[in-house]
Design a protein around this motif. Structure first.
Motif, PDB file in Angstrom:
ATOM      1  N   GLN A  27       7.911 -15.855   9.636  1.00  0.00           N
ATOM      2  CA  GLN A  27       6.642 -15.571   8.975  1.00  0.00           C
ATOM      3  C   GLN A  27       6.852 -14.531   7.879  1.00  0.00           C
ATOM      4  N   LYS A  28       5.960 -14.536   6.891  1.00  0.00           N
ATOM      5  CA  LYS A  28       5.994 -13.549   5.815  1.00  0.00           C
ATOM      6  C   LYS A  28       4.797 -12.622   5.963  1.00  0.00           C
ATOM      7  N   PHE A  29       5.023 -11.331   5.759  1.00  0.00           N
ATOM      8  CA  PHE A  29       3.953 -10.342   5.839  1.00  0.00           C
ATOM      9  C   PHE A  29       4.037  -9.392   4.658  1.00  0.00           C
ATOM     10  N   ILE A  30       2.878  -8.949   4.178  1.00  0.00           N
ATOM     11  CA  ILE A  30       2.856  -7.771   3.322  1.00  0.00           C
ATOM     12  C   ILE A  30       2.560  -6.618   4.275  1.00  0.00           C
ATOM     13  N   MET A  31       3.275  -5.511   4.107  1.00  0.00           N
ATOM     14  CA  MET A  31       3.125  -4.445   5.095  1.00  0.00           C
ATOM     15  C   MET A  31       3.303  -3.058   4.499  1.00  0.00           C
ATOM     16  N   ILE A  32       2.785  -2.091   5.234  1.00  0.00           N
ATOM     17  CA  ILE A  32       2.917  -0.663   4.908  1.00  0.00           C
ATOM     18  C   ILE A  32       3.221   0.064   6.202  1.00  0.00           C
ATOM     19  N   LYS A  33       4.153   1.007   6.128  1.00  0.00           N
ATOM     20  CA  LYS A  33       4.457   1.856   7.277  1.00  0.00           C
ATOM     21  C   LYS A  33       3.764   3.202   7.091  1.00  0.00           C
ATOM     22  N   GLY A  34       3.461   3.831   8.223  1.00  0.00           N
ATOM     23  CA  GLY A  34       2.843   5.146   8.155  1.00  0.00           C
ATOM     24  C   GLY A  34       2.882   5.835   9.498  1.00  0.00           C
ATOM     25  N   SER A  35       2.287   7.004   9.534  1.00  0.00           N
ATOM     26  CA  SER A  35       2.199   7.749  10.787  1.00  0.00           C
ATOM     27  C   SER A  35       0.937   8.607  10.755  1.00  0.00           C
ATOM     28  N   ILE A 111      -0.401  -7.857   6.897  1.00  0.00           N
ATOM     29  CA  ILE A 111      -1.228  -9.060   6.767  1.00  0.00           C
ATOM     30  C   ILE A 111      -0.271 -10.203   6.458  1.00  0.00           C
ATOM     31  N   ARG A 112      -0.314 -11.209   7.313  1.00  0.00           N
ATOM     32  CA  ARG A 112       0.566 -12.363   7.151  1.00  0.00           C
ATOM     33  C   ARG A 112       0.194 -13.134   5.889  1.00  0.00           C
ATOM     34  N   THR A 122       4.108 -12.786  -4.956  1.00  0.00           N
ATOM     35  CA  THR A 122       3.707 -11.480  -4.418  1.00  0.00           C
ATOM     36  C   THR A 122       4.117 -10.356  -5.357  1.00  0.00           C
ATOM     37  N   THR A 123       5.338 -10.407  -5.856  1.00  0.00           N
ATOM     38  CA  THR A 123       5.838  -9.357  -6.751  1.00  0.00           C
ATOM     39  C   THR A 123       5.030  -9.287  -8.035  1.00  0.00           C
ATOM     40  N   SER A 124       4.710 -10.435  -8.623  1.00  0.00           N
ATOM     41  CA  SER A 124       3.948 -10.408  -9.881  1.00  0.00           C
ATOM     42  C   SER A 124       2.537  -9.874  -9.670  1.00  0.00           C
ATOM     43  N   VAL A 142       5.070  -3.925   0.713  1.00  0.00           N
ATOM     44  CA  VAL A 142       6.260  -4.755   0.554  1.00  0.00           C
ATOM     45  C   VAL A 142       6.034  -6.091   1.252  1.00  0.00           C
ATOM     46  N   LEU A 143       6.748  -7.123   0.787  1.00  0.00           N
ATOM     47  CA  LEU A 143       6.730  -8.430   1.442  1.00  0.00           C
ATOM     48  C   LEU A 143       7.987  -8.530   2.284  1.00  0.00           C
TER      49      LEU A 143
END
Length: 178
Positions: A27-35, A111-112, A122-124, A142-143
Motif C-alpha cells: 500500500q502507499k501512504f502519505i505520512m507525517i511523524k511526530g511526538s 492517509i492511504r 504526489t511529488t508534483s 512523504v509518500l
C-alpha cells in the motif's frame, strides 16, 4: 467511474467484533511523524497538512482523468481515512508502566493513497502546495510504500478482558503472526 474504497476493500476497513487475521498487500501512504500530546495544536496542524495534501492529490487526479475519460476508467476516488501508529516513549520505566502519558507518545499518522496514484503525481502536488501554501507541516509529508504480509483486524466494543472467548482468539492470532 469513481473508486470507493469502502465498497472495494471491506476486508481491510470493515471493522468486525471478532479479531481476524487479514492479508494486506503493498500500500502507499502519505505520512507525517511526530511526538507529543494528540490534543495539542501541533498534532491537529499535522492532520490538517495531511488532509490538504490528500484532497489536493484527489482533485489533481480528477482534473487530469476527466480530460481523458473512458467509460470504464477510474476518474475519481474517495479519500481514505486517517490512520496512525502510536507508541509511548519510556513505556517500560517504573513510573510509566500501565499508564498512558500523552506527552510521551510518538506517532506516524497517514492517509492511504489508491494504487493508481504515482510518486510523480504526489511529488508534483506537494511541490505546488509548498510553493503557494502557508501550511506549516506540509514540508514534512512523504509518500511511503508499505509492505505488510498480514495483520490483526479488530474492533472492540467491550473490554477484551471481560470476554474470555475474544481474548483467547486474540492471543491465538498473535501466536500465528509471531
Amino acid at each position: 467511474m469513481k473508486f470507493e474504497w469502502r465498497k472495494h476493500e471491506k476486508a481491510l476497513y470493515g471493522a468486525k467484533s471478532i479479531p481476524a487475521l487479514v492479508d494486506i498487500h503493498t500500500q502507499k501512504f502519505i505520512m507525517i511523524k511526530g511526538s507529543g500530546n494528540p490534543n495539542d495544536t501541533d498534532f491537529s496542524d499535522k492532520v490538517g497538512a495531511l488532509f490538504s495534501l490528500a484532497y489536493a492529490i484527489k482533485m489533481g487526479y480528477k482534473s487530469t482523468a476527466t480530460k481523458n475519460i473512458l467509460s470504464n476508467e477510474i476518474h475519481d476516488f474517495t479519500v481514505y481515512p486517517l490512520e496512525g501508529i502510536w507508541k509511548q516513549k519510556n513505556a517500560n520505566t517504573k513510573s510509566a508502566v500501565g499508564k498512558l502519558i500523552k506527552e510521551n507518545l510518538e506517532y506516524t499518522i497517514m492517509i492511504r493513497q489508491p494504487h493508481f496514484i504515482t510518486e510523480n503525481m504526489t511529488t508534483s502536488v506537494l511541490e505546488r502546495i509548498k510553493a503557494k501554501s502557508q501550511i506549516l507541516f506540509i514540508v514534512k509529508c512523504v509518500l511511503i510504500l508499505c509492505r505488510t504480509e498480514n495483520a490483526l483486524r479488530f474492533y472492540i466494543l467491550v473490554p477484551m478482558m471481560m470476554n474470555p472467548l475474544l481474548l483467547r482468539k486474540w492471543r491465538n492470532l498473535q501466536r500465528i503472526m509471531n
